[in-house]
Design an enzyme around this catalytic site. Structure first.
Site, mmCIF file in Angstrom:
data_model
loop_
_atom_site.group_PDB
_atom_site.id
_atom_site.type_symbol
_atom_site.label_atom_id
_atom_site.label_comp_id
_atom_site.label_asym_id
_atom_site.label_seq_id
_atom_site.Cartn_x
_atom_site.Cartn_y
_atom_site.Cartn_z
ATOM 1 N N ARG A 1 -22.458 -20.312 5.442
ATOM 2 C CA ARG A 1 -23.449 -20.841 4.788
ATOM 3 C C ARG A 1 -24.516 -20.970 6.073
ATOM 4 O O ARG A 1 -24.089 -21.762 7.009
ATOM 5 C CB ARG A 1 -23.240 -22.054 4.131
ATOM 6 C CG ARG A 1 -22.514 -21.968 2.781
ATOM 7 C CD ARG A 1 -22.653 -23.192 1.988
ATOM 8 N NE ARG A 1 -21.982 -23.270 0.973
ATOM 9 C CZ ARG A 1 -21.765 -23.997 -0.182
ATOM 10 N NH1 ARG A 1 -22.477 -25.365 0.251
ATOM 11 N NH2 ARG A 1 -21.121 -23.811 -1.124
ATOM 12 N N TYR B 269 -22.512 -15.946 16.492
ATOM 13 C CA TYR B 269 -24.180 -16.061 16.388
ATOM 14 C C TYR B 269 -24.717 -15.844 17.839
ATOM 15 O O TYR B 269 -24.252 -15.769 18.751
ATOM 16 C CB TYR B 269 -24.363 -17.631 16.126
ATOM 17 C CG TYR B 269 -24.119 -18.084 14.506
ATOM 18 C CD1 TYR B 269 -24.998 -18.175 13.814
ATOM 19 C CD2 TYR B 269 -22.943 -18.564 14.208
ATOM 20 C CE1 TYR B 269 -24.953 -18.511 12.548
ATOM 21 C CE2 TYR B 269 -22.690 -18.830 12.839
ATOM 22 C CZ TYR B 269 -23.906 -19.101 11.913
ATOM 23 O OH TYR B 269 -23.697 -19.283 10.626
ATOM 24 N N ARG C 189 -26.929 -25.223 16.889
ATOM 25 C CA ARG C 189 -28.146 -25.648 17.170
ATOM 26 C C ARG C 189 -28.164 -26.899 18.208
ATOM 27 O O ARG C 189 -29.096 -27.075 19.340
ATOM 28 C CB ARG C 189 -29.190 -25.951 16.243
ATOM 29 C CG ARG C 189 -29.508 -24.522 15.248
ATOM 30 C CD ARG C 189 -30.072 -24.996 14.001
ATOM 31 N NE ARG C 189 -31.202 -25.501 14.203
ATOM 32 C CZ ARG C 189 -31.589 -26.190 12.838
ATOM 33 N NH1 ARG C 189 -30.802 -26.148 11.906
ATOM 34 N NH2 ARG C 189 -32.523 -27.070 13.157
ATOM 35 N N ASP D 180 -28.167 -22.582 7.520
ATOM 36 C CA ASP D 180 -29.312 -23.467 7.325
ATOM 37 C C ASP D 180 -30.451 -22.629 6.991
ATOM 38 O O ASP D 180 -30.787 -21.685 7.247
ATOM 39 C CB ASP D 180 -29.358 -24.350 8.363
ATOM 40 C CG ASP D 180 -28.153 -25.206 8.443
ATOM 41 O OD1 ASP D 180 -27.432 -25.310 7.656
ATOM 42 O OD2 ASP D 180 -27.899 -25.716 9.734
#
Length: 278
Positions: free
Chosen positions: A50, A121, A209, A52
């Site tokens: 999932r 990522y 992040r 954000d």
């Protein structure tokens, strides 16, 4: 039949992946398109990871279970194989910021979420005026100060491995913050953009992040390279760690084993998740 759906999206105008009432989400948009394309009342997908609100994806993976006769009927008069026809029809329904790259029959034992062994990522930062491109502003963070890539890589090295990332995660009651970070490093491309590569077996909320925010503080000289390891060992959120903006982050790829290992990996992941999360 279990189908594998490979998709990509620009997360700017989505409120994240997960379906939410009264909000535009990737899951909600995809499931609505699937229901229309398959001519069914509801379609429910399972996703690899999932994302954000504001986070993008180039290599997201989901799976959907569908009856063979429903799939065949949805192709209508198309001469394409049913899965090819489904992919074509989906892209005719979906908005331009969400694209299905392919729909295929999943191998035995495949689970988009639990069969995955890693997620990769990228986080992109432009730290000089010459590197700032208005055409990429929706997926590259503009940073006002120059970054020392070598210092950031030195700070990142102690974070790799099996660790408790509580200092970099938004806590969820009953959930573990232990993850295996397989790779974390920075490179500066020919265009001057600094790209972070972050690979792990899984991520907890805000983890990528927060890691990037910590390392950017090192890169601009506000903190020494040893600081990232100190934050990790503290096992609690440090007020000095900033969770950077979502728009610089992109899910690039999800890795899966092959053959019988698909089902074995899914079983291991489910058992681990149940034992850790209760």
């Amino acid at each position: 039949m279990r189908t594998r759906i490979d998709l990509a999206y620009d997360g700017t105008d989505f409120s994240g992946w997960a379906k939410q009432p009264q909000r535009r989400t990737v899951q909600g948009t995809l499931e609505a398109a699937l229901a229309t394309a398959l001519r069914v009342e509801e379609a429910r997908v399972t996703v690899a990871g999932r994302t954000d609100a504001g986070v993008h994806a180039r290599g997201q993976v989901a799976h959907l279970d569908v009856d063979d006769d429903v799939l065949a009927a949805s192709a209508g008069r198309s001469t394409d194989p049913p899965l090819v026809a489904l992919c074509r029809r989906l892209n005719g329904i979906l908005p331009p910021d969400l694209v299905v790259h392919g729909v295929s029959e999943a191998p035995d034992g495949f689970d988009a979420r639990f069969s995955a062994i890693w997620r990769r990522y990228a986080y992109r930062v432009a730290d000089a005026p010459a590197a700032v491109d208005p055409l990429t502003r929706r997926h590259v963070l503009t940073w006002p100060r120059p970054l020392d890539v070598e210092a950031m890589n030195a700070a990142a090295a102690p974070l790799v491995g099996l660790q408790d990332f509580a200092a970099f995660c938004k806590r969820r009651e009953g959930a573990t913050t232990v993850r295996t970070l397989l790779d974390l490093g920075f490179d500066r491309g020919p265009d001057g953009v600094v790209t972070a590569r972050v690979v792990a077996d899984a991520f907890c909320h805000n983890m990528v992040r927060a890691l990037i925010g910590c390392l950017l503080a090192v890169g601009e000289g506000r903190q020494p390279p040893t600081w990232a390891g100190e934050v990790l060992r503290g096992r609690r959120r440090d007020v000095g760690v900033t969770v950077v903006h979502a728009h610089g982050l992109t899910l690039e790829e999800v890795g899966y084993p092959t053959g019988a290992e698909l089902a074995a990996q899914a079983d291991r992941a489910r058992a681990k998740r149940e034992s850790l999360d209760g």
